[in-house]
Motif scaffolding. Structure first.
Motif, PDB file in Angstrom:
ATOM      1  N   PHE A  27       0.026  13.827  -1.016  1.00 47.94           N
ATOM      2  CA  PHE A  27      -1.122  13.439  -1.828  1.00 47.94           C
ATOM      3  C   PHE A  27      -1.402  14.450  -2.932  1.00 47.94           C
ATOM      4  CE2 PHE A  27      -2.861  15.776   1.886  1.00 47.94           C
ATOM      5  CZ  PHE A  27      -3.529  16.813   1.233  1.00 47.94           C
ATOM      6  N   TYR A  82       1.471   3.073  -2.539  1.00 49.24           N
ATOM      7  CA  TYR A  82       0.605   3.972  -3.296  1.00 49.24           C
ATOM      8  C   TYR A  82      -0.837   3.586  -2.985  1.00 49.24           C
ATOM      9  CZ  TYR A  82       4.938   4.597  -5.920  1.00 49.24           C
ATOM     10  OH  TYR A  82       6.237   4.833  -6.263  1.00 49.24           O
ATOM     11  N   SER A  83      -1.619   4.545  -2.522  1.00 54.18           N
ATOM     12  CA  SER A  83      -2.999   4.243  -2.176  1.00 54.18           C
ATOM     13  C   SER A  83      -3.934   5.294  -2.771  1.00 54.18           C
ATOM     14  CB  SER A  83      -3.176   4.180  -0.653  1.00 54.18           C
ATOM     15  OG  SER A  83      -2.765   5.390  -0.047  1.00 54.18           O
ATOM     16  N   ARG A  84      -5.179   4.906  -2.905  1.00 53.01           N
ATOM     17  CA  ARG A  84      -6.201   5.811  -3.446  1.00 53.01           C
ATOM     18  C   ARG A  84      -7.428   5.761  -2.541  1.00 53.01           C
ATOM     19  NH1 ARG A  84      -8.831   6.029  -9.557  1.00 53.01           N
ATOM     20  NH2 ARG A  84     -10.768   7.092  -8.953  1.00 53.01           N
ATOM     21  N   SER A  96     -11.187  12.255  -5.417  1.00 50.41           N
ATOM     22  CA  SER A  96     -10.256  11.136  -5.289  1.00 50.41           C
ATOM     23  C   SER A  96      -8.885  11.640  -4.863  1.00 50.41           C
ATOM     24  CB  SER A  96     -10.132  10.384  -6.612  1.00 50.41           C
ATOM     25  OG  SER A  96     -11.395   9.866  -7.009  1.00 50.41           O
ATOM     26  N   PHE A  97      -8.290  10.973  -3.859  1.00 53.83           N
ATOM     27  CA  PHE A  97      -6.957  11.325  -3.378  1.00 53.83           C
ATOM     28  C   PHE A  97      -5.987  10.186  -3.707  1.00 53.83           C
ATOM     29  CE2 PHE A  97      -9.651  14.095  -0.987  1.00 53.83           C
ATOM     30  CZ  PHE A  97      -8.892  15.246  -0.799  1.00 53.83           C
ATOM     31  N   PHE A  98      -4.802  10.574  -4.187  1.00 53.23           N
ATOM     32  CA  PHE A  98      -3.752   9.633  -4.543  1.00 53.23           C
ATOM     33  C   PHE A  98      -2.574   9.891  -3.599  1.00 53.23           C
ATOM     34  CE2 PHE A  98      -6.363  10.695  -8.144  1.00 53.23           C
ATOM     35  CZ  PHE A  98      -6.723   9.451  -8.651  1.00 53.23           C
ATOM     36  N   ASN A 127       0.805  -1.226   0.000  1.00 52.28           N
ATOM     37  CA  ASN A 127       0.000   0.000   0.000  1.00 52.28           C
ATOM     38  C   ASN A 127       0.841   1.281   0.000  1.00 52.28           C
ATOM     39  OD1 ASN A 127      -2.540  -1.440   0.187  1.00 52.28           O
ATOM     40  ND2 ASN A 127      -2.032  -1.826   2.324  1.00 52.28           N
ATOM     41  N   THR A 145       1.039   8.796  -1.373  1.00 56.47           N
ATOM     42  CA  THR A 145       2.307   8.059  -1.384  1.00 56.47           C
ATOM     43  C   THR A 145       2.855   7.971   0.034  1.00 56.47           C
ATOM     44  OG1 THR A 145       2.803   8.879  -3.605  1.00 56.47           O
ATOM     45  CG2 THR A 145       4.632   7.959  -2.344  1.00 56.47           C
ATOM     46  N   ASP A 182     -11.415   7.398  -2.363  1.00 57.64           N
ATOM     47  CA  ASP A 182     -12.477   8.136  -3.046  1.00 57.64           C
ATOM     48  C   ASP A 182     -13.551   8.552  -2.040  1.00 57.64           C
ATOM     49  OD1 ASP A 182     -11.361   7.707  -5.650  1.00 57.64           O
ATOM     50  OD2 ASP A 182     -12.180   5.673  -5.618  1.00 57.64           O
ATOM     51  N   TRP A 190      -4.924  15.135  -5.790  1.00 57.51           N
ATOM     52  CA  TRP A 190      -6.347  14.822  -5.855  1.00 57.51           C
ATOM     53  C   TRP A 190      -6.907  15.209  -7.217  1.00 57.51           C
ATOM     54  CZ3 TRP A 190      -4.276  19.094  -3.685  1.00 57.51           C
ATOM     55  CH2 TRP A 190      -4.743  20.322  -4.152  1.00 57.51           C
ATOM     56  N   GLU A 191      -8.065  14.656  -7.499  1.00 52.72           N
ATOM     57  CA  GLU A 191      -8.804  15.065  -8.678  1.00 52.72           C
ATOM     58  C   GLU A 191     -10.297  14.963  -8.367  1.00 52.72           C
ATOM     59  OE1 GLU A 191      -9.231  10.977 -11.337  1.00 52.72           O
ATOM     60  OE2 GLU A 191      -7.513  12.292 -11.720  1.00 52.72           O
TER      61      GLU A 191
END
Length: 341
Positions: free
Chosen positions: A287, A219-221, A297-299, A217, A301, A223, A289-290
């Protein structure tokens, strides 16, 4: 002719009987051998904690007696015994021995810092087992249940890490430091001042060799629906205004050199990236986001606050040949490693 034929028949029957006499045991033994050879060996069961020799702390750690608040009970134990429980809880026991030593030394230093400068528990205890307040701690019985068949090996490694660093602490100008640590950074650790109110000279950004693809994990996402995002943020910041379109809710992000969000404006309210991380339950403040339709959504590290020792970075350094002193003097700026005065 008939007499010869009878003799021949008698000889043939005798030969068959003789062959059967020798072959019958083989017919029984060969399949039995096959069954034996295919039978899997029973895995060796780990010793139960009560069957092992009790842990013996090193001479220096044994002299420091702690009052450890565990739930509602105050336990008394020496520093070495406490540290074994902390390392069990705070770092994967499968890590390299030198990484475990670095963790043991950091945990010892954090504990001594609490003793030097005062704990959060006043006269009640020196330290506790709550990771949100002090350091996590796991007893031997629970650790063995968690580790299963690897328990004996893992316990031996952790005990070796603690005894092998007996009395060793991370010092800045001769005093124990606030030796904070985290799971994994985004390739560069963060300055303490980026996360908390006060900066510290030994908690500054340094490079960290995170083996990202090998970290669970890393890299995690996450929503959020628009309604869920608003609800979570306004529970902490009721003054936030989400009257505009969803794409305008998060603006003016500023990142530090580690790539983590230093500050950001959400619903018109300026907050630290660490504060937004806490509100939303993100794994770190590194992080992006978009927004799309009704979703944010957050991306993310890495994992943790990003200050001080990176555990996965330490393990990578150990795998590349660094010893625990090299690891610690890399992650904590301007420090030495030695016995605390």
């Amino acid at each position: 002719m008939r007499h010869k034929s009878n003799i021949r028949q008698s000889t043939a029957v005798s030969a068959l009987l003789l062959a059967a006499l020798f072959l019958l045991p083989l017919a029984v033994i060969v399949p039995f051998r096959t069954v034996l050879s295919n039978k899997k060996a029973e895995p060796e069961k780990p010793l139960k904690p009560e069957a092992r020799a009790p842990f013996e702390s090193g001479a220096l750690d044994k002299d420091v007696v702690l009052r450890v608040l565990d739930g509602g009970e105050v336990l008394e134990m020496d520093l070495g015994t406490y540290l074994v429980g902390v390392v069990r809880a705070e770092m994967p026991a499968s890590f390299e021995l030198e990484a475990l030593k670095a963790q043991a030394c950091a945990a010892r230093t954090y504990t001594l810092y609490k003793l030097y400068y005062g704990s959060n528990h006043g006269e009640t205890a020196d330290i506790c087992t709550d990771s949100t307040c002090c350091q996590a701690y796991i007893g031997e019985e629970q650790a063995f249940a968690n580790w299963g068949g690897d328990a004996d090996i893992y316990e031996q490694k952790i005990e070796q890490a603690v005894v092998g660093t007996d009395g060793q602490a991370i010092l800045y100008e001769g005093a124990p430091i606030l030796a904070v640590f985290h799971s994994s950074s985004a390739g560069l650790t963060r300055a303490a001042g980026e996360v908390w109110l006060n900066d510290m000279p030994y908690l500054q950004p340094v490079s960290s060799p995170e083996p990202g693809d090998a970290i669970p994990n890393y890299y995690s996402r996450v929503d959020f629906t628009a309604e869920d995002f608003q609800s979570k943020f306004q529970a902490a910041y009721p003054e936030a205004d989400f009257s505009g379109g969803i794409s305008s809710w998060i603006t003016d992000a500023e990142s530090d050199e580690a790539g983590s969000v230093r500050t950001v404006r959400v619903g018109g309210v300026a907050v630290k990236g660490t504060q937004l991380r806490s509100v939303l339950g993100l794994r770190s403040a590194c992080f992006t986001w978009e927004t799309q339709d009704n979703t944010v959504s957050f991306f993310v590290t890495g994992f943790g606050h990003g200050v001080g020792l990176s555990q996965y970075g330490a393990n990578q350094m150990a795998a590349e040949g660094a010893d625990f002193r090299e690891i610690l003097t890399h992650y904590y700026t301007g420090v030495t490693v030695g016995p605390a005065a």
